[in-house]
Design a protein around this motif. Structure first.
Motif, PDB file in Angstrom:
ATOM      1  N   GLU A  99      14.503  -4.955  83.886  1.00  0.00           N
ATOM      2  CA  GLU A  99      14.017  -5.389  82.572  1.00  0.00           C
ATOM      3  C   GLU A  99      12.625  -4.807  82.298  1.00  0.00           C
ATOM      4  O   GLU A  99      12.330  -4.379  81.181  1.00  0.00           O
ATOM      5  N   CYS A 104      20.062  -4.301  79.516  1.00  0.00           N
ATOM      6  CA  CYS A 104      18.776  -4.376  80.236  1.00  0.00           C
ATOM      7  C   CYS A 104      17.938  -5.590  79.854  1.00  0.00           C
ATOM      8  O   CYS A 104      17.188  -6.113  80.691  1.00  0.00           O
ATOM      9  N   LYS A 105      18.029  -6.013  78.603  1.00  0.00           N
ATOM     10  CA  LYS A 105      17.219  -7.144  78.160  1.00  0.00           C
ATOM     11  C   LYS A 105      17.731  -8.405  78.858  1.00  0.00           C
ATOM     12  O   LYS A 105      18.916  -8.678  78.888  1.00  0.00           O
TER      13      LYS A 105
END
Length: 666
Positions: free
Chosen positions: A547, A538-539
């Motif tokens: 994000e 996700c980062k």
């Protein structure tokens, strides 16, 4: 009714055939080959005329009538090939037609390949280059169904020969076929081969001044890049679309279908990139162009074929003829025409309505429900078109595929309408559209797999979470549909469909994390493990909203050991920036509410009051009743600690009414 009509058609054909012999005179010899070919075409036409109604009814009796008409037509052609002495050109044409019908209507690969192999040998002996190329193209299509690698190898050989003889029109046709076959493969090697063929087409078209061909090759390249998830895929796609804009004002080669496709792909690129201003600007350009296309008669509302003109080369008369018109025809202006499958004007408008709904849903325009209105208009248009009487004819498998495609578009329209309803906590409407997706998929034989299946399952989980049935929601979000990938590497090998499924799995995991913070479900150690697994996925995700959602989870979920205050602040700052970048009012509302609760709860002062008011205003803009009740509840608490009793009572009463509206059964 279709069945009696089809029977009367076949009876009339047989009757006319039986009346031919009595009126023959001894001086006029009977042309049996012409008679059999004419009979075959009458049977095919009779079948194709009932295909649209058979597609809608799909009863066994009607399908059997259709199949009998096709098989009788094929029997006429087979009789001509087996029992009639034919002129070489006539025999080649019959073999091409026979194999073409087998390809369109049956899965009889062996019979078709035998017919084509004999036909190609016949064309070689008699130098029928036009029919030979058409047969080779059809043979490659048959081969692709059985052995894609053999088909690609054969096409490479055909392309090499066409280039050696400078048969430009067939080079285009064969290379487009080669690129289309390669793009159906998930292999990275085939993907690059497709791009290489499309760029070769564009280079040759530039040299031959065939601008429409150049535009089509560029648009196919843009579609290929859109299917990819590589870091530079959007840049390459936009570069390919920009090549089309260079010729958009060329009146001699203005083809509305190509310009419409260019605008549709341009909006799709902007959706992938997530810039709200760019999305709206490109959407307006697409709408303007489609409004102009509405009045353009050259784009048919029913036909799914587009003719792309090619400048005639000196030796073109030997390789393009009326007999090859299903692949390469001759236009009224004398130029060759490459015939390609394309969406009709009505279907193109359905796509634009879906894109408009997605863009405005992305901007969360819940105050005027503009996104929902676009989606509803698109759905109503498709449904009305389904109910309209069908005057056109077609091949039954193609009609079924078109109907299935429209059913899939209807499913997506309903899915996004359900998202619109969920955004404003209208759970009854959301549930209705979820059920309509299931009904539409069943009625139109749309498989609920891949991205569509993932979206539907996720929506179902969101619905149960929204109505407060957290156990069912958690069971859905933690089910097999949303299993996270074991490895985080090799993401560039995925296509866009795989990326969508993985992204929805990430959202399901984030939903699960928030549900797991409820009461007895809370487990800080488990939260830490799941966040550690989600962080690399996700980062710095290419989708800014994913994000942002992850940063909100990081700022709100309790972990062991607990996150430092500066880490929480950094996550909330990143979430706020992400929400502002994508103009996502839902995320702005949630972020401001979390910041108010985390840093200004029971705090006296103007800054705390401003924070609570900002959260309330943004919640009202989002249109989400539940978050409006949360934000107004915090604002009431802020008024109370600041000694504003009257304001506190009024705001708390309003928050309580909103909570009852959001969850009437709780």
């Amino acid at each position: 009714m279709p069945a009696p009509h089809s029977r009367s058609a076949s009876t009339s054909v047989l009757a006319s055939g039986s009346q031919v012999q009595p009126i023959q005179t001894p001086n006029v010899p009977l042309d049996r080959s012409l008679l059999l070919m004419s009979l075959a075409e009458e049977f095919f036409d009779a079948a194709h005329s009932i295909a649209p109604s058979v597609t809608l009814s799909r009863t066994g009796e009607n399908v059997e009538v259709y199949e009998k008409l096709i098989s009788t037509g094929l029997a006429c052609l087979d009789t001509a090939l087996s029992h009639v002495r034919l002129a070489p050109r006539v025999e080649a044409n019959i073999r091409l037609r026979y194999a073409g019908v087998l390809y369109e209507e049956t899965e009889n690969f062996m019979e078709a390949e035998i017919a084509l192999s004999k036909g190609i040998a016949l064309c070689d002996r008699n130098h029928y280059y036009d029919l030979k190329y058409a047969m080779q193209l059809l043979l490659a299509q048959f081969m692709f169904k059985k052995s894609p690698k053999a088909s690609l190898k054969a096409l490479d050989s055909y392309i090499s020969n066409a280039e050696a003889y400078q048969h430009i029109s067939w080079v285009y046709a064969l290379r487009f076929e080669r690129a289309a076959h390669s793009l159906e493969s998930s292999s990275l090697t085939d993907y690059h081969a497709a791009l290489q063929n499309l760029r070769s087409i564009a280079k040759l078209a530039g040299e031959q001044n065939d601008r429409p061909i150049y535009m089509m090759a560029s648009l196919m390249e843009a579609m290929a890049h859109l299917k990819s998830t590589g870091p530079e895929s959007m840049e390459h796609a936009q570069r390919a679309i920009a090549a089309v804009w260079a010729y958009q004002l060329d009146s001699d080669n203005r083809i509305p279908q190509l310009l419409g496709l260019a605008h549709i792909l341009d909006v799709a690129c902007s959706l992938r990139q997530g810039n709200p201003t760019v999305m709206i600007n490109k959407l307006k350009l697409m709408q303007t162009m489609m409004d102009e296309a509405l009045r353009d008669p050259t784009w048919s509302t029913t036909s799914n074929v587009i003719a792309i003109p090619i400048n005639r080369a000196q030796n073109s008369s030997q390789v393009v003829s009326p007999d090859t018109r299903t692949v390469l025809g001759i236009g009224n202006d004398g130029r060759d025409n490459l015939m390609l499958s394309f969406v009709s004007k009505k279907d193109a408008f359905s796509i634009t309505y879906l894109l408009c709904g997605m863009v405005f849903l992305h901007r969360n325009s819940t105050s005027d429900q503009k996104g929902f209105k676009y989606l509803e208009t698109g759905l109503n248009s498709l449904e009305a078109d389904m109910r309209a009487p069908r005057a056109s004819s077609g091949v039954l498998p193609d009609c079924i595929a078109t109907l299935q495609w429209r059913g899939q578009i209807m499913c997506y329209l309903n899915c996004y309408m359900a998202f619109c309803a969920a955004a404003i906590t209208d759970w009854a409407t959301a549930k209705g559209h979820i059920e309509k997706v299931e009904t539409t998929a069943r009625d139109f034989d749309v498989p609920l797999v891949g991205p569509l299946g993932s979206v539907l399952v996720y929506l179902t989980g969101v619905y149960y979470q929204g109505i407060g049935d957290l156990d069912t929601a958690l069971e859905i979000f933690q089910g097999k549909t949303f299993e996270l990938p074991a490895e985080t590497g090799k993401t560039n090998m995925m296509n866009s469909a795989d990326q969508v499924e993985r992204d929805i799995a990430l959202l399901a995991a984030l939903n699960s994390l928030w549900i797991l913070q409820d009461g007895d479900r809370k487990n800080p150690s488990r939260n830490t493990t799941l966040i550690a697994r989600l962080e690399p996925l996700c980062k710095s995700h290419p989708n800014k909203d994913i994000e942002t959602a992850f940063n909100l989870v990081m700022a709100t979920v309790e972990t062991h050991p607990a996150a430092a205050l500066f880490q929480v602040k950094n996550c909330l700052r990143a979430a706020l920036n992400g929400a502002q970048t994508t103009a996502n009012t839902q995320f702005l509302c949630i972020t401001l509410s979390v910041m108010c609760n985390r840093f200004f709860s029971n705090v006296v002062g103007a800054q705390a009051e401003k924070s609570a008011q900002a959260a309330s205003v943004q919640a009202q803009k989002s249109g989400n009743i539940l978050w409006r009740s949360v934000a107004d509840g915090m604002l009431a608490q802020c008024y109370e600690v600041n000694g504003k009793a009257a304001d506190a009572k009024f705001t708390r009463d309003h928050a309580f009414k909103l909570a009852q509206m959001a969850l009437p059964d709780i």
